[in-house]
Scaffold this active site. Structure first.
Site, short mmCIF file in Angstrom:
data_model
loop_
_atom_site.label_atom_id
_atom_site.label_comp_id
_atom_site.label_asym_id
_atom_site.label_seq_id
_atom_site.Cartn_x
_atom_site.Cartn_y
_atom_site.Cartn_z
CG ASP A 186 -18.99 51.25 2.00
OD1 ASP A 186 -19.14 52.41 1.58
OD2 ASP A 186 -19.90 50.40 1.96
CG ASN A 217 -26.38 40.97 0.55
OD1 ASN A 217 -26.50 42.12 0.94
ND2 ASN A 217 -25.20 40.45 0.26
CG HIS A 263 -24.55 44.85 1.76
ND1 HIS A 263 -23.95 44.38 0.61
CD2 HIS A 263 -24.95 46.12 1.45
CE1 HIS A 263 -24.01 45.31 -0.33
NE2 HIS A 263 -24.60 46.36 0.15
C1 F6R Z 1 -22.42 52.23 -0.04
C2 F6R Z 1 -22.82 51.16 0.89
C3 F6R Z 1 -23.72 50.06 0.47
C4 F6R Z 1 -24.97 50.57 -0.26
C5 F6R Z 1 -25.87 49.41 -0.67
C6 F6R Z 1 -27.04 49.90 -1.49
O1 F6R Z 1 -21.53 53.10 0.57
O2 F6R Z 1 -22.37 51.15 2.00
O3 F6R Z 1 -24.12 49.32 1.60
O4 F6R Z 1 -25.67 51.45 0.58
O5 F6R Z 1 -25.15 48.48 -1.40
O6 F6R Z 1 -26.57 50.42 -2.70
P1 F6R Z 1 -27.53 51.26 -3.64
O7 F6R Z 1 -27.93 52.46 -2.90
O8 F6R Z 1 -26.68 51.59 -4.84
O9 F6R Z 1 -28.68 50.37 -3.96
#
Ligand code: F6R
Length: 230
Positions: free
Chosen positions: A66, A129, A131
């Site tokens: 992303d 959440n 995702h």
């Molecule tokens: C980042 C991504 C997000 C993160 C998620 C967790 O490229 O795709 O889905 O993996 O938001 O973020 P962290 O690791 O910072 O807790």
């Protein structure tokens, strides 16, 4: 789906070894990459291994999950900046073989992955959440790479890296859930105190669009590593 509960440093050791094994054994390895806090130790270990001459990335291609809409590669909060800074500029990968989704390539991104040979190992983190990538709750399980609005909870979680919440972009481009599921192997790292509840939800094993990561139960080759200290 395999769950491993370990110290974070062991998790990073295991995953980086697996990636190095792939890169050293395959003629055209394809990696799917995430940004954020969760995978950072993997990238540190890949850089260390490269510096010791243990791995060469000349034939590797990477596809990131992303990118924010509206942040260019010089913006320290863009995912291109993160990747260049934490990995690509520190190893021998050809920068032209590193891809992030953008408004320009959004419609072609899934074909680009397919043409390259498909993702061998996809690294994922998870949002509080549930995702994956920026596929927020209730994103269709059939989704391919697309532009999406970020939820308030994601904007809040990610605001820690910006000077204030208003600076967090409201839109992003993300591989879709189906794009992620096409990967041959998926490895997820779960770390961060704010992930406690989502781990409980995920472990119930109910596959539902309200928890995007729950789709992983339908994939044949998934390792989920949970930081013991959460
Ligand atoms: C980042 C991504 C997000 C993160 C998620 C967790 O490229 O795709 O889905 O993996 O938001 O973020 P962290 O690791 O910072 O807790």
């Amino acid at each position: 789906m395999n769950y491993y509960i370990k110290n974070l440093s062991e998790i990073y050791d295991d995953i980086s070894k697996e990636i190095i094994g792939l890169v050293n054994s395959k003629a055209n390895p394809i990696l799917g990459l995430a940004t954020g806090s969760s995978p950072i130790g993997i990238y540190e270990r890949l850089v260390n291994a490269y510096n010791k001459g243990e791995v060469c990335f000349k034939n590797t291609k990477t596809f990131n999950l992303d990118e924010y809409v509206g942040l260019d590669s010089y913006n320290p909060n863009s995912y291109r900046y993160y990747m260049n800074n934490n990995l690509f500029n520190k190893i021998d990968i050809d920068i032209n073989n590193t891809f992030l989704p953008s408004l320009e390539n959004c419609d072609k991104y899934d074909d680009m992955i397919k043409t390259a040979g498909g993702i061998d190992i996809m690294i994922l983190g998870i949002g509080s959440n549930g995702h994956i990538g920026f596929n927020e709750p209730y994103t269709s399980f059939d989704s391919l790479t697309h532009v999406t609005d970020l939820t308030e909870s994601t904007i809040k979680d990610n605001s820690r890296l910006f000077s204030n919440t208003d600076e967090v972009p409201k839109k992003a481009i993300t591989m879709g859930i189906e794009s992620i599921m096409r990967s041959k192997k998926i490895v997820m790292v779960i770390t961060g105190k704010n992930k406690k509840n989502i781990i409980k939800e995920l472990k119930k094993g109910i596959v539902h669009e309200s928890i995007p990561a729950s789709i992983l139960y339908r994939h044949k080759n998934v390792d989920i590593y949970i930081d013991k200290s959460i």
